[in-house]
Design a protein around this motif. Structure first.
Motif, short mmCIF file in Angstrom:
data_model
loop_
_atom_site.label_atom_id
_atom_site.label_comp_id
_atom_site.label_asym_id
_atom_site.label_seq_id
_atom_site.Cartn_x
_atom_site.Cartn_y
_atom_site.Cartn_z
N TYR A 192 0.85 -1.19 0.00
CA TYR A 192 0.00 0.00 0.00
C TYR A 192 0.88 1.24 0.00
N ARG A 193 0.28 2.36 -0.40
CA ARG A 193 0.93 3.67 -0.31
C ARG A 193 -0.04 4.58 0.43
N HIS A 213 -5.04 6.34 0.45
CA HIS A 213 -6.09 5.79 1.30
C HIS A 213 -6.63 6.81 2.30
N ASP A 261 0.32 -0.55 -5.17
CA ASP A 261 -0.97 -0.27 -4.53
C ASP A 261 -2.05 -0.38 -5.60
#
Length: 599
Positions: free
Chosen positions: A165-166, A170, A207
Motif C-alpha cells: 500500500y501507499r 487511502h 498499490d
C-alpha cells in the motif's frame, strides 16, 4: 343504510390492498437500502432539519453468519437474501439462462459480495467526462474514495504475505472499513505466486488502489473488527447501524412500485419537467401504500432494479412502455439499455499447497496478452467498432443509436490501445484441501445488454439480457487470458506442486487447446459476475443517457438515480468501491442542488 354503505366501501378498499392510513412524508425518499442508498441515508440525515426515509424490500441481516462471516463468500447465494435473478437464454452461451446474484438486505449486494475493494484505472474514470459528465474525472472522484474509506494498514506479517500500500492513496477516517484478513500469514504460497507472475513478465503492483491496476497484488477487502470479531463491513454496518437511532431517519420495509407525479407537474412537452410528489410501494404485509416526498425521490435500487422503477413510473422507451400499458411521461429510450455484464470463468486444479487465506489479483493489458500480435488485434478491433455498434443498436430495437454506441466504443478502444489500461483480471487462491483456483474475466468488455420490466406487476422478475459475447473482442481477450491462467498453473515453478486439472477436465481443455476448444468451453461453462452497471447511464441524453452530471433524471425536476446503474462505462476495478464513491459524491451534489432549497 348510509353507515352500511360507508362500511362496505372501507372493506372494499381494504381488500383491494390500499392502505387507509394518512400518507407519511419525508423530505427525501430513497428507493433502496443497498450500498448507495445507505450512504445517502447517512449523509443526508446528518442534517437534523431534514427527514429521510429509506424503502427497502430486504431486512436487517447483521446477525446472519453468511453475511457477517468473512470466509462465507457464496454461502448466501440462493438464500432469501439473494434476488437470484435469471437472464434470458444467451445464444453465445449455448442458449443457457445465467444466474445473477444480487443482495436483498439492508446493505444490498455489499452483504453477499466477495468484499474486494479495488477502484480501477484512473484513465477509465477520466473518460466519463468525455461522455458529458463534467466533474466526474478520477481527480474529482478520488477525494470521495478517500472520504468513504477507513483503511487499516497491513501488519508486517501481511506485508510479507504479499500486501502492499501507499499511504497517500487511502482514507483513514471513513465509515467503510478496508483491510486484510487476520488469517493472512506469510508462508510458501506467497513467494510461489509472486515469483511465477514475475517469470511471466508481470511485476508487483505497489498499490492496487492508486489508479493503475496493472500487475499483481493482494486485494484489500471490506472487513474489520467489531466486538473483538473480524466481520464483513457491508454498507449497513458502516453507514446505517451507527445512526439508525436518528429521529429524522426511517427504514420502511417495502417494494416500490412507481414514482408518483404532481398533477400540475408538467409532462414530457418541451421545457416542462415532471415533479415527483412521492412513491407507491407494497409494504411488508403486501398492502399498497403511498408516501410523499417534499423534496426529492432518489432511486438507489441497483443496476437491475433502478431502471425498472423508472419504467413503471412512465420514464423510458415508449415502445416498451406501450406494451406494458404504461403512459409515457418522459421519452427516455436509454432506460434499461447499456447494461454492462461480465462473463466470469474459472479453472480449478488440485495440488500440494497451503491455503492462501486471501486472493491475489492480477491485471493485464492488451499488450501483455497479445505481444507481437497486438497490432493485428488493434486493427481488427478498430475495424469492427461500427459493426458492433450497428448490431447492438439493432438489438436495442432503436433505443440506442449506432452512432452513439460507436462514440462510446471509440473512447473504450482508445483506453485499451492508446492508454494501455488493463483489460482482464485473474483472481488466484489456494483453498483448504489442496484446491487451487483462478477466476478470470474481461474487465472492459464491449458487449452491452439490457434490463426491462416484463410485467408491470412483477418487478421482481425483470427481463435481463446481458448479451454476453456479443463482441468478438470479448471472446478474443477471454481466450487469451484463459491461456495465461493455464500457463500460470501448468508451467514454471508452480507446476511441480500441481497434481491435476479438475475444471475443466484436460479432455475438454488440454494444454494445447485450439481457439475452437476454448470457445466451446466458454459457451458451456461461463457464468455471470455480479457487476451490473450502466442501465441508467450518466451521459449526454443523445448518447442514450438517463441522468445528467447531477444524477438527475432527464425530464424531471426532483428525481435522481444514485447507484451502479449510472456508471456509464466498464471499469477495470471492482464495482463496490466505485459505488461508495459515487454515492458519497452524489450526497454532496444533492445537498448543494436540492429541489426546493438547500437542506
Amino acid at each position: 343504510m348510509k353507515t352500511l354503505a360507508v362500511t362496505s366501501l372501507l372493506l372494499l378498499l381494504l381488500f383491494a390492498g390500499e392502505s387507509l392510513c394518512a400518507p407519511p412524508a419525508a423530505d427525501y425518499l430513497i428507493i433502496g437500502g443497498g450500498t448507495a442508498g445507505l450512504v445517502l441515508a447517512n449523509r443526508l440525515s446528518s442534517n437534523p432539519s431534514v427527514t429521510v426515509t429509506v424503502i427497502e424490500p430486504g431486512g436487517d441481516e447483521r446477525r446472519n453468519p453468511n453475511v457477517s462471516g468473512t470466509d462465507k463468500f457464496s454461502q448466501a447465494f440462493n438464500t432469501p437474501i439473494d434476488w437470484n435473478y435469471t437472464t434470458v437464454p444467451q445464444p453465445r452461451a449455448n442458449n443457457r439462462s445465467l444466474t445473477l446474484h444480487q443482495g436483498k438486505a439492508w446493505g444490498g449486494t455489499s452483504t453477499i459480495n466477495g468484499m474486494t475493494y479495488i477502484r480501477g484505472d484512473a484513465r477509465v474514470f477520466d473518460v466519463w467526462e468525455g461522455l458529458g459528465n463534467l466533474g466526474w474525472s478520477w481527480k474529482d472522484l478520488f477525494p470521495y474514495f478517500l472520504k468513504a474509506e477507513n483503511y487499516t494498514i497491513p501488519t508486517a506479517t501481511q506485508v510479507a504475505a504479499g500486501t502492499t500500500y501507499r499511504q497517500g492513496n487511502h482514507g483513514f477516517s471513513g465509515l467503510l472499513r478496508v483491510g486484510y484478513t487476520s488469517a493472512l500469514r506469510n508462508g510458501s504460497f506467497a513467494p510461489l505466486i509472486m515469483g511465477t507472475w514475475e517469470d511471466m513478465g508481470l511485476g508487483k503492483n505497489g498499490d492496487l488502489n492508486a489508479g493503475d491496476v496493472r500487475g499483481y497484488g493482494m486485494g484489500p477487502q471490506t472487513l474489520g473488527r467489531a466486538d473483538s470479531e473480524e466481520v464483513r463491513w457491508d454498507a449497513a454496518r458502516g453507514y446505517y447501524h451507527p445512526i439508525e437511532g436518528r429521529e429524522n431517519l426511517k427504514m420502511v420495509r417495502g417494494t416500490v412500485r412507481r414514482v408518483l407525479w404532481r398533477e400540475d407537474g408538467g409532462g414530457s412537452g418541451k421545457g416542462r419537467l415532471l415533479v415527483a410528489k412521492g412513491v407507491e410501494f407494497v409494504n411488508g404485509e403486501g398492502v399498497v401504500e403511498r408516501m410523499e416526498a417534499t423534496r426529492e425521490v432518489i432511486v438507489s435500487a441497483g443496476g437491475v432494479r433502478s431502471p425498472l422503477v423508472l419504467e413503471a413510473s412512465g420514464i423510458g422507451n415508449p415502445r416498451i412502455l406501450d406494451l406494458l400499458g404504461i403512459e409515457t411521461r418522459v421519452n427516455l429510450p436509454g432506460v434499461g439499455e447499456n447494461l454492462g455484464g461480465q462473463s466470469v470463468h474459472i479453472m480449478v486444479l488440485s495440488g500440494e499447497m497451503e491455503s492462501s487465506a486471501s486472493a491475489y489479483h492480477t491485471y493485464v493489458t492488451a499488450a501483455d496478452l497479445f505481444g507481437d500480435s497486438l497490432d493485428k488485434v488493434k486493427n481488427a478491433t478498430r475495424k469492427s467498432l461500427p459493426d458492433w455498434a450497428r448490431t447492438m443498436a439493432d438489438v436495442s430495437k432503436g433505443a440506442l443509436s449506432a452512432q452513439a454506441l460507436e462514440e462510446q466504443f471509440r473512447l473504450q478502444y482508445e483506453l485499451i490501445f492508446q492508454h494501455n489500461v488493463s483489460v482482464a483480471e485473474v483472481i488466484t487462491v489456494s483453498a483448504p484441501g489442496g484446491i487451487l483456483a483462478s477466476n478470470y474475466y474481461v474487465v472492459l468488455p464491449f458487449s452491452r445488454g439490457s434490463v426491462h420490466l416484463g410485467d408491470l406487476d412483477k418487478i421482481d422478475r425483470p427481463v435481463i439480457d446481458p448479451s454476453i459475447f456479443s463482441s468478438d473482442f470479448d471472446i478474443t481477450v477471454t481466450t487469451a487470458i484463459g491461456r495465461v491462467v493455464q500457463k500460470f498453473w501448468l508451467s514454471g515453478r508452480i507446476r511441480p506442486l500441481v497434481t491435476g486439472q479438475l475444471t475443466p477436465d484436460v479432455g475438454v481443455l488440454p494444454e494445447n487447446a485450439t481457439d475452437a476448444q476454448w470457445l466451446a468451453h466458454f459457451r458451456q461453462s461461463l457464468d455471470m459476475a455480479a457487476h451490473p452497471r450502466g442501465s441508467a447511464a450518466m451521459m449526454r441524453r443523445e448518447l442514450g443517457g438517463v441522468v445528467d452530471p447531477e444524477l438527475r433524471v432527464y425530464g424531471t425536476a426532483n428525481v435522481r438515480v444514485v447507484d451502479a446503474s449510472v456508471i456509464p462505462m466498464p471499469i477495470s476495478g471492482h464495482m463496490s468501491a466505485t459505488v461508495y464513491a459515487v454515492a458519497e459524491r452524489g450526497a454532496d451534489i444533492i445537498k448543494r442542488t436540492s429541489y426546493g432549497g438547500h437542506p
